[in-house]
Design a protein around this motif. Structure first.
Motif, PDB file in Angstrom:
ATOM      1  N   GLU A  63      15.195 -12.298   7.660  1.00  0.00           N
ATOM      2  CA  GLU A  63      13.812 -11.978   8.026  1.00  0.00           C
ATOM      3  C   GLU A  63      13.334 -10.770   7.225  1.00  0.00           C
ATOM      4  O   GLU A  63      14.091  -9.815   7.012  1.00  0.00           O
ATOM      5  CB  GLU A  63      13.705 -11.689   9.522  1.00  0.00           C
ATOM      6  CG  GLU A  63      13.950 -12.910  10.381  1.00  0.00           C
ATOM      7  CD  GLU A  63      12.987 -14.052  10.074  1.00  0.00           C
ATOM      8  OE1 GLU A  63      11.761 -13.798  10.003  1.00  0.00           O
ATOM      9  OE2 GLU A  63      13.454 -15.193   9.901  1.00  0.00           O
ATOM     10  N   PRO A  64      12.071 -10.796   6.765  1.00  0.00           N
ATOM     11  CA  PRO A  64      11.550  -9.667   5.984  1.00  0.00           C
ATOM     12  C   PRO A  64      11.720  -8.342   6.722  1.00  0.00           C
ATOM     13  O   PRO A  64      11.411  -8.238   7.906  1.00  0.00           O
ATOM     14  CB  PRO A  64      10.069 -10.012   5.807  1.00  0.00           C
ATOM     15  CG  PRO A  64      10.020 -11.513   5.905  1.00  0.00           C
ATOM     16  CD  PRO A  64      11.091 -11.865   6.913  1.00  0.00           C
ATOM     17  N   SER A  65      12.234  -7.341   5.997  1.00  0.00           N
ATOM     18  CA  SER A  65      12.445  -6.025   6.601  1.00  0.00           C
ATOM     19  C   SER A  65      11.243  -5.111   6.418  1.00  0.00           C
ATOM     20  O   SER A  65      11.111  -4.114   7.111  1.00  0.00           O
ATOM     21  CB  SER A  65      13.676  -5.352   5.982  1.00  0.00           C
ATOM     22  OG  SER A  65      13.432  -5.059   4.616  1.00  0.00           O
ATOM     23  N   GLY A  66      10.394  -5.443   5.432  1.00  0.00           N
ATOM     24  CA  GLY A  66       9.242  -4.597   5.152  1.00  0.00           C
ATOM     25  C   GLY A  66       9.552  -3.463   4.190  1.00  0.00           C
ATOM     26  O   GLY A  66       8.644  -2.781   3.726  1.00  0.00           O
ATOM     27  N   ASP A  67      10.836  -3.248   3.891  1.00  0.00           N
ATOM     28  CA  ASP A  67      11.213  -2.186   2.966  1.00  0.00           C
ATOM     29  C   ASP A  67      10.621  -2.469   1.583  1.00  0.00           C
ATOM     30  O   ASP A  67      10.833  -3.541   1.019  1.00  0.00           O
ATOM     31  CB  ASP A  67      12.735  -2.071   2.843  1.00  0.00           C
ATOM     32  CG  ASP A  67      13.403  -1.654   4.139  1.00  0.00           C
ATOM     33  OD1 ASP A  67      12.696  -1.156   5.046  1.00  0.00           O
ATOM     34  OD2 ASP A  67      14.625  -1.843   4.257  1.00  0.00           O
ATOM     35  N   LEU A  68       9.871  -1.534   1.056  1.00  0.00           N
ATOM     36  CA  LEU A  68       9.245  -1.604  -0.270  1.00  0.00           C
ATOM     37  C   LEU A  68       8.245  -2.739  -0.428  1.00  0.00           C
ATOM     38  O   LEU A  68       7.906  -3.120  -1.547  1.00  0.00           O
ATOM     39  CB  LEU A  68      10.299  -1.680  -1.380  1.00  0.00           C
ATOM     40  CG  LEU A  68      11.122  -0.416  -1.582  1.00  0.00           C
ATOM     41  CD1 LEU A  68      12.161  -0.631  -2.674  1.00  0.00           C
ATOM     42  CD2 LEU A  68      10.247   0.777  -1.923  1.00  0.00           C
ATOM     43  N   GLY A  69       7.747  -3.303   0.642  1.00  0.00           N
ATOM     44  CA  GLY A  69       6.683  -4.300   0.563  1.00  0.00           C
ATOM     45  C   GLY A  69       7.124  -5.628  -0.036  1.00  0.00           C
ATOM     46  O   GLY A  69       8.296  -5.973  -0.037  1.00  0.00           O
ATOM     47  N   VAL A  70       6.152  -6.358  -0.549  1.00  0.00           N
ATOM     48  CA  VAL A  70       6.372  -7.688  -1.101  1.00  0.00           C
ATOM     49  C   VAL A  70       6.041  -7.663  -2.589  1.00  0.00           C
ATOM     50  O   VAL A  70       5.048  -7.064  -2.996  1.00  0.00           O
ATOM     51  CB  VAL A  70       5.480  -8.731  -0.379  1.00  0.00           C
ATOM     52  CG1 VAL A  70       5.600 -10.113  -1.010  1.00  0.00           C
ATOM     53  CG2 VAL A  70       5.813  -8.785   1.105  1.00  0.00           C
ATOM     54  N   THR A  71       6.882  -8.301  -3.380  1.00  0.00           N
ATOM     55  CA  THR A  71       6.569  -8.503  -4.794  1.00  0.00           C
ATOM     56  C   THR A  71       6.339  -9.997  -5.002  1.00  0.00           C
ATOM     57  O   THR A  71       6.677 -10.820  -4.151  1.00  0.00           O
ATOM     58  CB  THR A  71       7.708  -8.024  -5.727  1.00  0.00           C
ATOM     59  OG1 THR A  71       8.897  -8.754  -5.437  1.00  0.00           O
ATOM     60  CG2 THR A  71       7.958  -6.532  -5.557  1.00  0.00           C
ATOM     61  N   THR A  72       5.737 -10.334  -6.127  1.00  0.00           N
ATOM     62  CA  THR A  72       5.547 -11.728  -6.496  1.00  0.00           C
ATOM     63  C   THR A  72       6.254 -11.965  -7.816  1.00  0.00           C
ATOM     64  O   THR A  72       6.514 -11.030  -8.573  1.00  0.00           O
ATOM     65  CB  THR A  72       4.056 -12.070  -6.650  1.00  0.00           C
ATOM     66  OG1 THR A  72       3.493 -11.235  -7.672  1.00  0.00           O
ATOM     67  CG2 THR A  72       3.299 -11.886  -5.342  1.00  0.00           C
ATOM     68  N   ALA A  73       6.577 -13.214  -8.068  1.00  0.00           N
ATOM     69  CA  ALA A  73       7.152 -13.571  -9.361  1.00  0.00           C
ATOM     70  C   ALA A  73       6.586 -14.917  -9.782  1.00  0.00           C
ATOM     71  O   ALA A  73       6.570 -15.861  -8.989  1.00  0.00           O
ATOM     72  CB  ALA A  73       8.673 -13.631  -9.301  1.00  0.00           C
ATOM     73  N   ARG A  74       6.121 -14.973 -11.002  1.00  0.00           N
ATOM     74  CA  ARG A  74       5.680 -16.229 -11.619  1.00  0.00           C
ATOM     75  C   ARG A  74       6.687 -16.519 -12.722  1.00  0.00           C
ATOM     76  O   ARG A  74       6.793 -15.750 -13.683  1.00  0.00           O
ATOM     77  CB  ARG A  74       4.274 -16.085 -12.175  1.00  0.00           C
ATOM     78  CG  ARG A  74       3.751 -17.358 -12.792  1.00  0.00           C
ATOM     79  CD  ARG A  74       2.260 -17.188 -13.153  1.00  0.00           C
ATOM     80  NE  ARG A  74       1.820 -18.345 -13.872  1.00  0.00           N
ATOM     81  CZ  ARG A  74       1.419 -18.325 -15.142  1.00  0.00           C
ATOM     82  NH1 ARG A  74       1.374 -17.179 -15.813  1.00  0.00           N
ATOM     83  NH2 ARG A  74       1.040 -19.429 -15.732  1.00  0.00           N
TER      84      ARG A  74
END
Length: 161
Positions: free
Chosen positions: A100-111
């Protein structure tokens, strides 16, 4: 194989590029097959293990990378879009032990894109960040070097198969 990385603070991106001597279909299997993916997703000293892998739009993945001292860092993905065999878009973040997402350092995206070239396939990974602070924190953690080392393992995997 030459792996390059380029950081753009203006665009909040880290772009990793490699030219691979393999077909588009063979290189695609490196992201669609979790057993192949875990052979390169992470630097050599921090190999990944995918414990969940729902390879479909809106599907989820849970993985952990384990360091040489046994420390585990968990992560999650959400598959935003999949255009086989050309492009994969994901959201990525740190997770707790259950994925489950911890929220540490937010979310990044990758293409992640695969482009046919004369020598084989050009792989490009554009990692996107929410803010300059997030980009700087990930840089401090060694993301640039980690991506270079991780992607640097791919040609060897392709040569074996």
């Amino acid at each position: 194989m030459n792996v390059t990385t380029e950081t753009s603070v203006e665009n909040l991106t880290l772009t990793t590029t490699a030219e691979l001597s393999a077909s588009l279909e063979r290189t695609w299997s490196l992201v669609s097959d979790p057993r192949k993916l875990e052979r390169w997703w992470g630097p050599p000293e921090w190999p990944a293990t995918f414990v969940k892998f729902e390879f479909e739009p809106a599907g989820r993945a849970h993985y952990f990378m384990q360091g040489p001292d046994g420390e585990k860092i968990h992560g999650w993905w959400r598959f935003v879009s999949i255009t086989e065999p050309r492009e994969l878009e994901i959201e990525d973040g740190f997770a707790d032990e259950s994925g489950e997402p911890s929220g540490d350092l937010g979310v990044t995206t990758a293409r992640i894109t695969f482009e046919p070239i004369e020598a084989g396939t050009r792989l490009t990974i554009v990692s996107g960040f929410e803010s300059e602070d997030q980009l700087e924190e990930m840089a401090k953690m060694g993301m640039d070097e980690g991506m270079r080392l991780a992607v640097g393992q791919i040609q060897h995997i392709l040569d074996e198969s």
